[in-house]
Scaffold this motif. Sequence first.
Motif, PDB file in Angstrom:
ATOM      1  N   LEU A 139       0.836  -1.200   0.000  1.00  0.00           N
ATOM      2  CA  LEU A 139       0.000   0.000   0.000  1.00  0.00           C
ATOM      3  C   LEU A 139       0.872   1.252   0.000  1.00  0.00           C
ATOM      4  CD1 LEU A 139      -2.857   1.353   0.414  1.00  0.00           C
ATOM      5  CD2 LEU A 139      -2.312   1.308   2.851  1.00  0.00           C
ATOM      6  N   PHE A 140       1.867   1.292   0.884  1.00  0.00           N
ATOM      7  CA  PHE A 140       2.720   2.481   0.994  1.00  0.00           C
ATOM      8  C   PHE A 140       3.469   2.746  -0.309  1.00  0.00           C
ATOM      9  CE2 PHE A 140       3.254   1.199   5.711  1.00  0.00           C
ATOM     10  CZ  PHE A 140       1.996   1.703   6.005  1.00  0.00           C
ATOM     11  N   LYS A 141       3.958   1.695  -0.948  1.00  0.00           N
ATOM     12  CA  LYS A 141       4.776   1.864  -2.149  1.00  0.00           C
ATOM     13  C   LYS A 141       3.953   2.235  -3.378  1.00  0.00           C
ATOM     14  CE  LYS A 141       8.434  -1.384  -0.769  1.00  0.00           C
ATOM     15  NZ  LYS A 141       9.053  -2.699  -1.056  1.00  0.00           N
ATOM     16  N   HIS A 142       2.740   1.667  -3.486  1.00  0.00           N
ATOM     17  CA  HIS A 142       1.974   1.818  -4.728  1.00  0.00           C
ATOM     18  C   HIS A 142       0.851   2.849  -4.638  1.00  0.00           C
ATOM     19  CE1 HIS A 142       4.094  -1.536  -6.515  1.00  0.00           C
ATOM     20  NE2 HIS A 142       3.783  -2.288  -5.480  1.00  0.00           N
ATOM     21  N   ARG A 143       0.299   3.061  -3.448  1.00  0.00           N
ATOM     22  CA  ARG A 143      -0.841   3.972  -3.322  1.00  0.00           C
ATOM     23  C   ARG A 143      -0.415   5.391  -2.945  1.00  0.00           C
ATOM     24  NH1 ARG A 143      -3.762   7.430  -2.697  1.00  0.00           N
ATOM     25  NH2 ARG A 143      -6.016   7.471  -2.321  1.00  0.00           N
ATOM     26  N   PHE A 144       0.694   5.508  -2.222  1.00  0.00           N
ATOM     27  CA  PHE A 144       1.149   6.825  -1.802  1.00  0.00           C
ATOM     28  C   PHE A 144       2.012   7.439  -2.898  1.00  0.00           C
ATOM     29  CE2 PHE A 144       1.099   5.931   3.079  1.00  0.00           C
ATOM     30  CZ  PHE A 144      -0.203   5.470   2.963  1.00  0.00           C
ATOM     31  N   ASP A 145       1.811   8.723  -3.165  1.00  0.00           N
ATOM     32  CA  ASP A 145       2.692   9.425  -4.081  1.00  0.00           C
ATOM     33  C   ASP A 145       3.097  10.741  -3.439  1.00  0.00           C
ATOM     34  OD1 ASP A 145       0.608  11.267  -4.479  1.00  0.00           O
ATOM     35  OD2 ASP A 145      -0.099  10.226  -6.261  1.00  0.00           O
ATOM     36  N   GLU A 146       3.815  11.570  -4.146  1.00  0.00           N
ATOM     37  CA  GLU A 146       4.402  12.748  -3.523  1.00  0.00           C
ATOM     38  C   GLU A 146       3.370  13.742  -3.004  1.00  0.00           C
ATOM     39  OE1 GLU A 146       7.127  14.511  -6.213  1.00  0.00           O
ATOM     40  OE2 GLU A 146       8.766  13.174  -5.654  1.00  0.00           O
ATOM     41  N   LYS A 147       2.344  14.012  -3.776  1.00  0.00           N
ATOM     42  CA  LYS A 147       1.461  15.127  -3.453  1.00  0.00           C
ATOM     43  C   LYS A 147       0.273  14.654  -2.620  1.00  0.00           C
ATOM     44  CE  LYS A 147       2.722  17.661  -7.633  1.00  0.00           C
ATOM     45  NZ  LYS A 147       2.227  18.292  -8.881  1.00  0.00           N
ATOM     46  N   GLY A 148       0.390  14.755  -1.315  1.00  0.00           N
ATOM     47  CA  GLY A 148      -0.724  14.333  -0.486  1.00  0.00           C
ATOM     48  C   GLY A 148      -0.386  14.391   0.987  1.00  0.00           C
ATOM     49  N   ILE A 149      -1.422  14.222   1.794  1.00  0.00           N
ATOM     50  CA  ILE A 149      -1.249  14.136   3.249  1.00  0.00           C
ATOM     51  C   ILE A 149      -1.657  12.735   3.679  1.00  0.00           C
ATOM     52  CG2 ILE A 149      -3.559  15.152   3.662  1.00  0.00           C
ATOM     53  CD1 ILE A 149      -2.337  16.340   6.261  1.00  0.00           C
ATOM     54  N   TYR A 150      -0.816  12.111   4.475  1.00  0.00           N
ATOM     55  CA  TYR A 150      -1.000  10.718   4.844  1.00  0.00           C
ATOM     56  C   TYR A 150      -1.118  10.619   6.366  1.00  0.00           C
ATOM     57  CZ  TYR A 150       0.256  10.310   0.043  1.00  0.00           C
ATOM     58  OH  TYR A 150       0.263  10.466  -1.320  1.00  0.00           O
ATOM     59  N   LEU A 151      -2.259  10.128   6.813  1.00  0.00           N
ATOM     60  CA  LEU A 151      -2.598  10.034   8.228  1.00  0.00           C
ATOM     61  C   LEU A 151      -2.602   8.555   8.596  1.00  0.00           C
ATOM     62  CD1 LEU A 151      -5.620  12.494   7.995  1.00  0.00           C
ATOM     63  CD2 LEU A 151      -3.244  13.081   8.540  1.00  0.00           C
ATOM     64  N   LEU A 152      -1.687   8.152   9.450  1.00  0.00           N
ATOM     65  CA  LEU A 152      -1.473   6.732   9.708  1.00  0.00           C
ATOM     66  C   LEU A 152      -1.606   6.440  11.198  1.00  0.00           C
ATOM     67  CD1 LEU A 152       1.729   6.298   7.493  1.00  0.00           C
ATOM     68  CD2 LEU A 152      -0.661   6.274   6.780  1.00  0.00           C
ATOM     69  N   ASP A 153      -2.491   5.505  11.518  1.00  0.00           N
ATOM     70  CA  ASP A 153      -2.729   5.133  12.910  1.00  0.00           C
ATOM     71  C   ASP A 153      -2.032   3.806  13.198  1.00  0.00           C
ATOM     72  OD1 ASP A 153      -3.645   5.103  15.480  1.00  0.00           O
ATOM     73  OD2 ASP A 153      -5.734   4.672  14.978  1.00  0.00           O
ATOM     74  N   GLU A 154      -0.913   3.867  13.892  1.00  0.00           N
ATOM     75  CA  GLU A 154      -0.122   2.716  14.313  1.00  0.00           C
ATOM     76  C   GLU A 154       0.260   1.806  13.146  1.00  0.00           C
ATOM     77  OE1 GLU A 154      -1.749   0.764  17.736  1.00  0.00           O
ATOM     78  OE2 GLU A 154      -2.130   2.642  18.791  1.00  0.00           O
ATOM     79  N   PRO A 155       0.940   2.337  12.128  1.00  0.00           N
ATOM     80  CA  PRO A 155       1.339   1.503  10.988  1.00  0.00           C
ATOM     81  C   PRO A 155       2.310   0.405  11.373  1.00  0.00           C
ATOM     82  CG  PRO A 155       2.468   3.622  10.916  1.00  0.00           C
ATOM     83  CD  PRO A 155       1.425   3.729  11.994  1.00  0.00           C
ATOM     84  N   GLU A 156       3.013   0.559  12.505  1.00  0.00           N
ATOM     85  CA  GLU A 156       3.979  -0.457  12.923  1.00  0.00           C
ATOM     86  C   GLU A 156       3.310  -1.751  13.348  1.00  0.00           C
ATOM     87  OE1 GLU A 156       3.036   1.831  16.748  1.00  0.00           O
ATOM     88  OE2 GLU A 156       3.304   2.285  14.623  1.00  0.00           O
ATOM     89  N   ALA A 157       1.972  -1.742  13.496  1.00  0.00           N
ATOM     90  CA  ALA A 157       1.259  -2.933  13.973  1.00  0.00           C
ATOM     91  C   ALA A 157       1.540  -4.150  13.109  1.00  0.00           C
ATOM     92  CB  ALA A 157      -0.245  -2.657  14.017  1.00  0.00           C
ATOM     93  N   ALA A 158       1.813  -3.945  11.826  1.00  0.00           N
ATOM     94  CA  ALA A 158       2.041  -5.071  10.923  1.00  0.00           C
ATOM     95  C   ALA A 158       3.484  -5.164  10.439  1.00  0.00           C
ATOM     96  CB  ALA A 158       1.117  -4.957   9.713  1.00  0.00           C
ATOM     97  N   LEU A 159       4.353  -4.290  10.939  1.00  0.00           N
ATOM     98  CA  LEU A 159       5.705  -4.206  10.377  1.00  0.00           C
ATOM     99  C   LEU A 159       6.747  -4.718  11.360  1.00  0.00           C
ATOM    100  CD1 LEU A 159       5.507  -0.624   8.792  1.00  0.00           C
ATOM    101  CD2 LEU A 159       5.089  -2.826   7.671  1.00  0.00           C
TER     102      LEU A 159
END
Length: 240
Positions: A139-159
Motif C-alpha cells: 500500500l505504501f509503495k503503490h498507493r502513496f505518491d508525492e502530493k498528499g497528506i497521509y494520516l497513519l494510525d499505528e502503521p507499525e502494527a504489521a511491520l
Amino acid sequence: MFLKKLTLLQENISDDSTYPFSIPAIRHLNELTFEQNVAFFVGENGSGKSTLLEAIADKSGFNTAGGGRNHTYKVHASGSSLGDYIRLSWLPKATNGFFLRAESFYHFATYIEKVNPGLRGYGGRSLHQQSHGESFLSLFKHRFDEKGIYLLDEPEAALSPARQLTFLKIIHDLTRSRKAQFIIASHSPILLGYPEAQIFSFDGENIAEVSYENTDHYMLTKYFLQHREKLLADLFSEDV
C-alpha cells in the motif's frame, strides 16, 4: 506542506465531561501547529492520539474507516466524534491523501478488491494474498505518491523492525520534495526516530511537543536493552 494548524473550536463544546472531551489532552487542546512534513502523535492507549488523528481524517474528507476521499465502505464504530469540533488551516488544501487504520485494514483490502478487481494503483496483487506486513508496504509503495497528506494510525502494527526501517525510507523518499506530509500515531521507537520530525505527546494534561530522547518509548526501550536482566528480574519479583 499542506496542513499548517489545527484548532479546537472550544465555543462549540456544550459539555466537556463527555467523550471525547473527557480525555484530558483533548479537553485542554487549543491548537497545534505543524512545522515539519512528518509529525508523530505519541501517548498511552486512551490518551486521545488516535481520536485526534481520526478527526483530522474526517475534516480532510477521508473515509474514517480507512482510505481516501473516494472510498465509501463502512466499518462499525469508525465515525469521528471530534471532527465537528476542529478547524484545519491549510496552505494549500490537500486534495489527495490517505487515512490508514491498522485495525480496519482487512476491511479496506476487501473493499478494494471488490471495486478495483485489477488492483490498479495497488501493485496488481491481492492485499489478502500477502502477509500483513507485505500488504502494508505494498500500500505504501503503490498507493502513496508525492502530493498528499497521509494520516497513519499505528502503521507499525504489521511491520517487523526491518520493515519499519523500509517504511522510514519510503517516508524520506516521499517528503524530499516537501510535497508529502505525514501525521502518524505510533508507539514505535524506530519510527519515532525519523530525523527532524515533530513529536506531540498526549500523556499530560496538555498536548506537548517533546524531543525523541524524552519520549517514554525511547527511554523505556533504551533502559530495557541496557538493563534487560535487572528490569525483568524486578518485574517478575512482584509476583512473589
